[in-house]
Scaffold this active site. Structure first.
Site, PDB file in Angstrom:
ATOM      1  N   ARG A  72       0.824  -1.213   0.000  1.00 38.47           N
ATOM      2  CA  ARG A  72       0.000   0.000   0.000  1.00 38.47           C
ATOM      3  C   ARG A  72       0.855   1.260   0.000  1.00 38.47           C
ATOM      4  NH1 ARG A  72      -5.297  -2.059   3.575  1.00 38.47           N
ATOM      5  NH2 ARG A  72      -6.058  -3.264   1.801  1.00 38.47           N
TER       6      ARG A  72
ATOM      7  N   TYR B 149      -5.859  -0.774  -7.063  1.00 35.11           N
ATOM      8  CA  TYR B 149      -5.280  -2.025  -6.527  1.00 35.11           C
ATOM      9  C   TYR B 149      -4.655  -1.860  -5.144  1.00 35.11           C
ATOM     10  CZ  TYR B 149      -0.745  -1.153  -9.115  1.00 35.11           C
ATOM     11  OH  TYR B 149       0.419  -0.679  -9.626  1.00 35.11           O
ATOM     12  N   GLU B 150      -4.348  -2.984  -4.528  1.00 36.11           N
ATOM     13  CA  GLU B 150      -3.912  -3.024  -3.119  1.00 36.11           C
ATOM     14  C   GLU B 150      -4.966  -2.428  -2.199  1.00 36.11           C
ATOM     15  OE1 GLU B 150      -1.682  -4.961  -2.812  1.00 36.11           O
ATOM     16  OE2 GLU B 150      -0.656  -4.853  -4.726  1.00 36.11           O
ATOM     17  N   GLY B 151      -6.224  -2.680  -2.512  1.00 34.20           N
ATOM     18  CA  GLY B 151      -7.325  -2.125  -1.734  1.00 34.20           C
ATOM     19  C   GLY B 151      -7.765  -0.816  -2.359  1.00 34.20           C
TER      20      GLY B 151
ATOM     21  N   GLN C 179      -9.439   1.892   1.622  1.00 39.92           N
ATOM     22  CA  GLN C 179      -8.462   2.593   2.469  1.00 39.92           C
ATOM     23  C   GLN C 179      -9.183   3.536   3.433  1.00 39.92           C
ATOM     24  OE1 GLN C 179      -5.313   1.647   2.193  1.00 39.92           O
ATOM     25  NE2 GLN C 179      -5.845   0.396   0.416  1.00 39.92           N
TER      26      GLN C 179
END
Lengths: 593, 593
Positions: B294, B437-439, B444
């Site tokens: 992240r 991406y990555e959440g 977040q």
């Protein structure tokens, strides 16, 4: 999923909000009762959904092909174009003298929104054709009109606008394409034009180019530019097609989006052209087309947003992921549909509030295009003022918001949206150009603060402020729509404060006007959509008060509430920013960037 | 034009603002004097500019090719990857026990920014490899560490993270990939994973996949997920490569951007894997990698923005179009460069203020990653708290702003930016994935308001607020930087008000927290960057006061002024929006969207 033409929204706007039946004494409206218009909307929606929308993805995936000057459109596009011509859609609002149906502009605008929502790149073929029609209709001699307008009206022939050259986009004074008199009333046109949308294709037998060029010996700069009509194929006096003219497509541009539209490099080599309007008055003549195109671009940006929003809603209802924060809403399934999540709803409602407010703004502006021809001079003058004032706002605010909505649409899709398997990427890529072409949004902002505000001693903005004030005065005691009326009063007060700031500070230093321009335009957009939402809220509330049980009206109010609560706070930020002035921008030396 | 690594900015931050020489008693810093670090930055910048940046466009244009499970990277990428491994860059901050150089995280982060700015898609190959390194380093048995870490540290082998499946992205409880014990300590892994970045390529002899799967009979949901290491090629006990494992790349995803990175569908069929960490504790183990990723994603989004900004500046200095509103600035030329126009400068300064503020925020956060290992528990605890609190803000705010900057960069280019002839389109398309991406950035925001704020009774946010208060108290009488200090006080007060609102209203109804989450995160981002700019302003002003004649410092203050005047007003808008609560979002029936 399939694109769904927003027929219901347009019908609500045209009947309940604008009540077009009021205007039966305005040219074009006598034959445009709402009952008839409602059928046109239905048919236009059906055509957009069934004929145009299905070819949109192929346009993105295949694009146009160039082979030695010949351009072939994407699979299925030629057929769809021919079907559109046969169905008569391009002639919906053109002059009956040239075969048109003479419907009001506001009706054609609603239909145009559906076409652009179904396929933005496709809509540029009839869109540019209509621009060429308007340029000739407003400026050319009767002979040229007779020769070209009937087939431009029907879109049996295509049309284009040729402005940009490699060294000049915004700054048309730098144009080098030259025109040399042939001695027979025609000119030999030579030069290179770039970024010519719909410049060459296989959909029509002829393409009529409107070209800005400089007649030999003309003054430097914008005062030496003339407008010419240059057909791809020369047209004989009997209307039949003659020889190929000296104009070629030398290549296609590779672009981020709108792949289905051919963006051409056009090379003119002693092409025969005929003057449209006066010598050296080309820019003024071209502005007729450019204003047309600017409204069309605003419409297009918003229409792409509409389609992107629809796809996002569909995805959000289908995609099962996670559980509602307040407990399972789909307990029998492995997870809840993501539309249960507040932040997903925030994205969807932001999109919906902008799209529906924007649709209203487009039609409100288009109605004023019609009212320019009203018999009472006061109505006509006000309409002309509004058109001049609102065009840059429609173009820039709605394309900025259209792109924002397309980006929200992708975000709702998560990773799926970033793959080309879904339509979200195409919408995002297609929408981005609308902020740039037909005058970048920065140019629109300068046009607004530099020309439109000051014209006629500020008559247009004062007239528009008076309309908003009158609305507030008339409705402020109506408790049912109080938040909407308050939002109009509040945003209008901020826009007025910004206008005063501009008057005081822009005079002292023109850089202050330039520095404030974009935030001013955005503030104008928020104010305009606040007013649009208030008009819609009033109409929806009237239906509810009259006992109409259709949930459409309550949902309309609910969507508008989002605008009031979650979008109008941007007005303060824009006001605060623009009042900081030019110094922070201009003090930095160029080499320090 | 060429990418220019922002070596000078990073050196200013590391020396003048963060003064890393202060931390010589923190692990990793003893051997990281600023003098050495400064050389590393120079060399890292040179490598990014000369080896990585030149291959970036080819990645976009050629993408990766899949042929029967074999994936070939774009032209020149394999060679660049090997050059990077030989130069030792991947091992810059890894554990010396496994061949790493043990440099602080903050130094590796600065170098990583340059790599990502030179080519975001390329940086994902070493980036994911480092993520796999971290996942194993933090969780695995000594045997697994010894087997895989040395070659992951050097990036002689690649690494990946395998989370997503078609039915589960955000909601990892829905994972179906299964693991069956083989009886020899290994497991047979079977299932399909999608969107696996760097999942297959021809750059390395082996690729080490970290895979989330469910051991037969494990509990439902996230409590039954375990983490496995699954090499593409099995590794013998002597470290040599053995047989091919049962994992294949079944295809590549077609994406809007980052074409140079292979986004793979991975199929596991009885692939041999080994447990990393405890059974059913896979999600916790994976979170080590996810937090890493992240921060890396925030860095990547911002780095793309940095490159996009540089290209826009170059274009704005070269492109001649129109005249300055205050009279010609290039009277000998046909027009002025567009950088004379206030609205072009507004776009460039908006980009510059966000990019430089963001660079500072990245390094400030990365420094706290290092300080987690400080000997004093108070320092370490604060650093851990900050890392948890700031990670979602770095990820979401900086990727949102990175995309915004990339879009501004395109706008400065006008029509040129929309063609694929310039790099602006690639930056816009590449940047967009970082918001997803990555959440997703919505996730977040939920992580921030739902977990991070409340953890340990709100200790992290209170500690961070105390730091800001102390800064304000210490500097409020310093007239030279007063606007910066005032901006910290003002944005922090709004963020505190928002935090109180969340505490009161989020408890009553969790949907209020969800409804406020994105605006809260954005407000946090504005506050954080206000503080970052104040820290930089203080350091720059100290240089100026000490008589340093380098204009860099005055320009830094000028850029920061833009942030204070033109970006902090957004704080009010975010506060006003989030306080409207959930009702407007939740009242709309799903079918009315």
């Amino acid at each position: 999923m399939a694109y769904k033409a927003p027929v219901r929204d347009f019908a609500f706007i045209l009947k309940d909000v604008l009540d077009i039946d009021r205007y039966s004494n305005v040219p074009g409206f006598a034959d445009a009762s709402f009952d008839l218009v409602s059928q046109i909307l239905e048919e236009g929606g059906k055509f957009a959904e069934e004929v145009i929308a299905p070819i949109n993805r192929a346009g993105d995936q295949h694009g146009c092909k160039w082979d030695n000057g010949v351009v072939t459109g994407p699979p299925g596009w030629k057929e769809a174009f021919k079907a559109m011509v046969e169905a008569g859609w391009p002639a919906l609002s053109t002059d009956p003298e040239y075969g048109g149906q003479g419907m009001p502009r506001v009706v054609a605008t609603a239909v145009g929104q559906m076409t652009a929502g179904a396929s933005a790149a496709f809509s540029m073929y009839p869109g540019l054709t209509h621009g060429a029609y308007e340029g000739i209709h407003a400026n050319a001699s009767q002979e040229i009109k007779d020769r070209y307008l009937p087939k431009l009206s029907s879109a049996e022939w295509g049309g284009t606008m040729n402005l940009t050259e490699p060294q000049c986009g915004t700054d048309l004074g730098l144009i080098r394409t030259k025109a040399v008199p042939n001695g027979d009333g025609s000119y030999a046109i030579s030069g290179q034009k770039i970024w010519i949308s719909s410049g060459e294709h296989d959909f029509t037998d002829n393409i009529i180019h409107l070209v800005l060029a400089r007649i030999e010996g003309a003054p430097e700069g914008v005062k030496g530019i003339s407008l010419f009509v240059v057909p791809k194929v020369l047209v004989n006096d009997d209307g039949s097609l003659g020889e190929r003219n000296g104009v070629q497509c030398a290549g296609l541009e590779h672009k981020m989006g709108i792949h289905g539209n051919s963006t051409c490099v056009m090379v003119y080599e002693n092409a025969r052209g005929w003057l449209v309007g006066e010598e050296n008055a080309g820019l003024k003549a071209m502005f007729v087309m450019m204003n047309e195109a600017r409204l069309g671009t605003g419409l297009q940006g918003l229409a792409i947003g509409t389609a992107a929003y629809q796809h996002a809603v569909e995805f959000a209802k289908d995609r099962l992921q996670g559980r509602s924060l307040t407990g399972p809403k789909n307990p029998g399934g492995p997870a809840d549909p993501i539309i249960v999540h507040p932040d997903v709803r925030r994205m969807l409602l932001e999109a919906k509030a902008l799209v529906e407010g924007g649709q209203m703004f487009i039609l409100y502006t288009a109605l004023h295009a019609d009212l320019q021809y009203a018999q009472e001079e006061a109505t006509s003058q006000k309409a002309r003022d509004y058109m001049a004032l609102l065009t840059p706002v429609v173009k820039a605010y709605l394309t900025d918001r259209g792109f924002h909505v397309a980006s929200l649409g992708m975000q709702v899709h998560g990773g799926s949206g970033y793959t080309e398997h879904y339509a979200a990427s195409q919408y995002l890529r297609d929408a981005r150009i609308t902020m740039i072409y037909e005058g970048t949004n920065g140019i629109q902002a300068l046009d607004l603060v530099g020309r439109k505000l000051a014209a006629n001693g500020g008559r247009a903005i004062m007239s528009w402020f008076a309309e908003l004030d009158a609305f507030v005065a008339e409705n402020q005691s109506d408790a049912a729509i109080k938040p909407f009326v308050d939002a109009v009063a509040s945003t209008k007060a901020k826009l007025q404060e910004a206008t005063m700031w501009l008057m005081q500070n822009g005079m002292q230093n023109p850089d202050n006007a330039g520095a404030a321009s974009t935030d001013y335009l955005q503030l104008f957009g928020v104010t305009a959509l606040s007013y649009m939402w208030a008009l819609m809220a009033k109409a929806a509330q009237a239906r509810i008060s009259a006992g109409d049980p259709d949930p459409y009206y309550a949902n309309k109010l609910q969507t508008g509430r989002y605008f009031v609560e979650r979008i109008t706070p941007d007005a303060d930020a824009h006001l605060a920013k623009l009042k900081t002035g030019a110094e922070v921008l201009m003090a930095m030396p160029a080499e320090a960037f």
